[in-house]
Design a protein around this motif. Structure first.
Motif, PDB file in Angstrom:
ATOM      1  N   SER A  31       0.842  -1.208   0.000  1.00 41.64           N
ATOM      2  CA  SER A  31       0.000   0.000   0.000  1.00 41.64           C
ATOM      3  C   SER A  31       0.871   1.248   0.000  1.00 41.64           C
ATOM      4  O   SER A  31       0.601   2.216  -0.716  1.00 41.64           O
ATOM      5  CB  SER A  31      -0.902   0.006   1.230  1.00 41.64           C
ATOM      6  OG  SER A  31      -1.763  -1.103   1.197  1.00 41.64           O
ATOM      7  N   GLN A  90      -7.961   0.309  -0.057  1.00 46.15           N
ATOM      8  CA  GLN A  90      -8.100  -1.019   0.545  1.00 46.15           C
ATOM      9  C   GLN A  90      -9.478  -1.177   1.186  1.00 46.15           C
ATOM     10  O   GLN A  90     -10.108  -2.203   1.056  1.00 46.15           O
ATOM     11  CB  GLN A  90      -6.980  -1.255   1.569  1.00 46.15           C
ATOM     12  CG  GLN A  90      -6.744  -2.709   1.883  1.00 46.15           C
ATOM     13  CD  GLN A  90      -5.350  -2.965   2.484  1.00 46.15           C
ATOM     14  OE1 GLN A  90      -4.520  -2.075   2.583  1.00 46.15           O
ATOM     15  NE2 GLN A  90      -5.110  -4.205   2.864  1.00 46.15           N
ATOM     16  N   ASP A 100      -6.001  -1.062  -4.470  1.00 47.83           N
ATOM     17  CA  ASP A 100      -5.457  -1.771  -3.308  1.00 47.83           C
ATOM     18  C   ASP A 100      -6.431  -2.875  -2.904  1.00 47.83           C
ATOM     19  O   ASP A 100      -7.445  -2.608  -2.260  1.00 47.83           O
ATOM     20  CB  ASP A 100      -5.253  -0.766  -2.166  1.00 47.83           C
ATOM     21  CG  ASP A 100      -4.219  -1.241  -1.166  1.00 47.83           C
ATOM     22  OD1 ASP A 100      -3.895  -2.449  -1.198  1.00 47.83           O
ATOM     23  OD2 ASP A 100      -3.743  -0.400  -0.369  1.00 47.83           O
TER      24      ASP A 100
HETATM   25 MG    MG Z   1      -2.127  -2.683   2.267  1.00 52.43          MG
END
Ligand code: MG
Ligand code: ATP
Lengths: 223, 373
Positions: free
Chosen positions: A52, A97, A173
């Protein structure tokens, strides 16, 4: 191939980064990676290895401490904050994410949000937003609030938001983390259609199937 | 993309935030409406009564100068009046000659009225007799003066105790600064014969254009009359009243200024705190906007616009309710300028106070905010 076509869409050249000054803080040095146009590149590796973090760096949300980042062969890492924000709005699409939707606004409002940052009229994007929601199979009324949709639906709404500005680069992500295999296929199909139009997609994933489906793979080792 | 599109987009976004962020909108509206209400019902009352007191003082003649001569005094004459009338700071100068008693012509034993020869201007009207005609000498009387001799306003005739007869030709509207001369009846002066010496007057009333110019005009009068024997002359000015006016103005303004500043300061501080709390609660929201491409300026403008629009509504509401409340309780209502100034000040201060927390928000690291679940 023309030289221009050989220039990668996004290029990280010997970049280094550290979160803080403490010895224990996550850091890396001298990372080089290249992301071509018209292709999906998968970024894989164990949890906490910095996937990330690298996405945020490539998407100009964090600043590198050494090296350089080039977009279409032009250096962008050293631009002032306002110019980086403008690039994020105009050239990048993001799938975080967690979906990171505005819970106070409708699904439709969320999909067209970035128009404001590009200086476009949101209303002009409503038709395309509805088409994208259809394409991604988000079968909820567009005036529903994100608090009233499922996690998988939220992730697909976020994907619509990333696609609406037809960005050159999409950074995603773990976009399929919350999805059943069928929905995951729909989402990956939409990303694939986007690369077919010449864009580049960088996708962080723990799913070996998704990594195998990508055109390129970059494997990060545990820090 | 045009600037218009961008600004309209920001305003729409701010309005959407106002609509959806019920808590912060409600708190801000309550806070700022209450502040506006407080200022208007307290300091506003003071401003209203101040305006009332000042207009009373003005009506009493803060702009007048009274020159009185005992008998015929060198220099106090119609020429003096003409000179004064040409001074820019002088609005009007009226001269009065000696008083003669008259009674209604039809009722020689009835009540008496003092009439005066008059020179110059009364209420914008030049005091002059028409060429003497068969009608005889004309007299202007105020309604109060006509009442004294039992005549209808502006009509009838009177006879002087020494025999002369006058025809009342005009009903005189007495301006405020001459109200001390009521019941007022004047014989407009006949035009001055060419080559004749100026006729003396015994009383001159000068009205200046503003209370501030009383001093200058008085000095001028003193200079014009410096040849006159001082024991035969009195010059009275309303400078005392003018000083009172100044004191009243300053006093009330000073006492309410503290109050206004206090309320405005408290409103600005609480507004800043409210916005700070709001941005802390919504930090993930602003982090997402930054990550998606909003510039710092966009974030600051969004928050400032949201606060400004809310504050403008709240201030208008607070001021409106306060004015209605004052009117209902028959309390003095402050001048419109004061109410508008309160609303604008509250809106501007609340908006300014929002800029600091908005800037802090715009400078936060978007990634860190996004990571907070
Ligand atoms: Mg991550
Ligand atoms: N603000 C921060 N300050 C210090 N360290 C941080 C900060 N944010 C993240 N880290 C650390 O940086 C490392 C990399 O985090 P990152 O989120 O990039 O990992 P990841 O590969 O995406 O993991 P996952 O697969 O679990 O999402 C982690 O060890 C994390 O604890």
């Amino acid at each position: 191939m023309t030289p221009a076509a050989e220039t990668p869409l996004l290029h990280a050249r010997n970049i280094g980064f550290r979160y803080g000054r403490r010895e224990s803080d996550y850091r890396f040095d001298d990372w080089t990676a290249s992301f071509p146009r018209g292709a999906v590149t998968a970024l894989t590796g164990p949890s906490g290895c910095g996937k990330s973090t690298r996405l945020y760096l490539l998407a100009l949300m964090l600043r590198i401490s050494s090296g350089s980042i080039e977009l279409d062969g032009e250096r962008v890492d050293d631009l002032p904050d306002g110019a980086r924000a403008a690039l994020r709005a105009n050239r990048f699409g993001f799938i975080f994410q967690d979906a990171a939707l505005d819970t106070s606004r409708t699904v439709l409002d969320n999909v067209v949000e970035t128009a404001l940052y590009r200086g476009e009229r949101k209303r002009d994007l409503h038709t395309r937003a509805r088409e994208l929601l259809d394409e991604l199979g988000v079968a909820v009324p567009a005036d529903r609030k994100p608090g009233e949709v499922s996690g998988g639906q939220a992730q697909r709404i976020a994907t619509c938001r990333a696609l609406i500005g037809r960005p050159d680069v999409i950074v995603a992500d773990e976009p399929t983390g919350n999805l059943d295999p069928a929905s995951a296929q729909v989402l990956l199909g939409a990303l694939r259609r986007h690369t077919d139009q010449g864009a580049g997609v960088i996708i962080v994933t723990h799913d070996p199937g998704v990594a195998a489906w990508a055109d390129h793979r970059i494997e990060l080792s545990a820090s | 993309m045009s600037a218009r599109t961008v600004i309209l987009g920001l305003v729409r976004e701010a309005l959407a935030a106002i609509r959806t962020q019920h808590a912060v909108t409600a708190v801000t509206v309550l806070l700022l409406a209450a502040s506006s209400f407080t200022v208007v019902t307290t300091a506003g009352r003071a401003a209203a009564s101040q305006a009332a007191v000042l207009s009373t003082i003005d009506a009493r003649g803060t702009r007048t100068i009274l020159v009185q001569a005992k008998g015929a005094v060198e220099g106090v004459d119609e020429q003096f009046l003409a000179t004064l009338a040409r001074v820019a700071d002088v609005e009007a100068a009226t001269g009065f000659g000696p008083v003669t008693d008259v009674t209604a012509a039809a009722n020689p034993d009835g009540p008496r009225l003092g009439v005066r020869q008059a020179y110059g201007v009364i209420g914008g009207r030049l005091l002059t007799q028409p060429e003497p005609g068969p009608a005889g000498v004309l007299l202007w009387t105020s309604p109060a003066a006509s009442r004294v001799v039992g005549l209808p306003p502006g009509a009838g005739s009177v006879r002087a105790v020494d025999g002369g007869e006058y025809l009342i030709s005009r009903s005189l509207e007495v301006p405020d600064y001459l109200s001390g001369f009521e019941p007022l009846a004047v014989i407009p002066a006949t035009p001055r014969e060419p080559g004749a010496a100026p006729r003396p007057v015994s009383t001159v009333v000068v009205l200046t254009r503003s209370p501030e110019s009383v001093g200058v005009v008085t000095t001028l009068i003193t200079r014009l009359l410096r040849e006159a024997p001082p024991d035969q002359l009195t010059i009275q000015t309303s400078e005392g009243l003018a000083a009172l006016r100044k004191a009243v103005g300053g006093e009330i303004t000073r006492s309410s200024r503290g109050l206004i500043l206090g309320v405005l300061g408290a409103a600005a501080l609480t507004s800043a705190l409210t916005v700070f709390g709001y941005t802390m609660l919504r930090r993930k929201d602003f982090g997402r906007r930054r990550a998606l491409g909003a510039t710092r300026m966009t974030i600051v403008l969004l928050i400032a616009l949201q606060v400004m629009l809310t504050a403008a509504f709240a201030a208008a509401l607070g001021v409106g309710v306060a004015l209605a409340y004052q009117a209902l309780r028959h309390q003095p209502v402050p001048p419109a300028g004061f109410s508008a100034a309160v609303a604008i000040a509250i809106t501007a201060l609340a908006t300014l106070a929002a800029v600091l927390p908005a800037t802090l928000t715009a400078r936060r690291d978007p990634v860190r905010e996004l990571r907070v679940p």
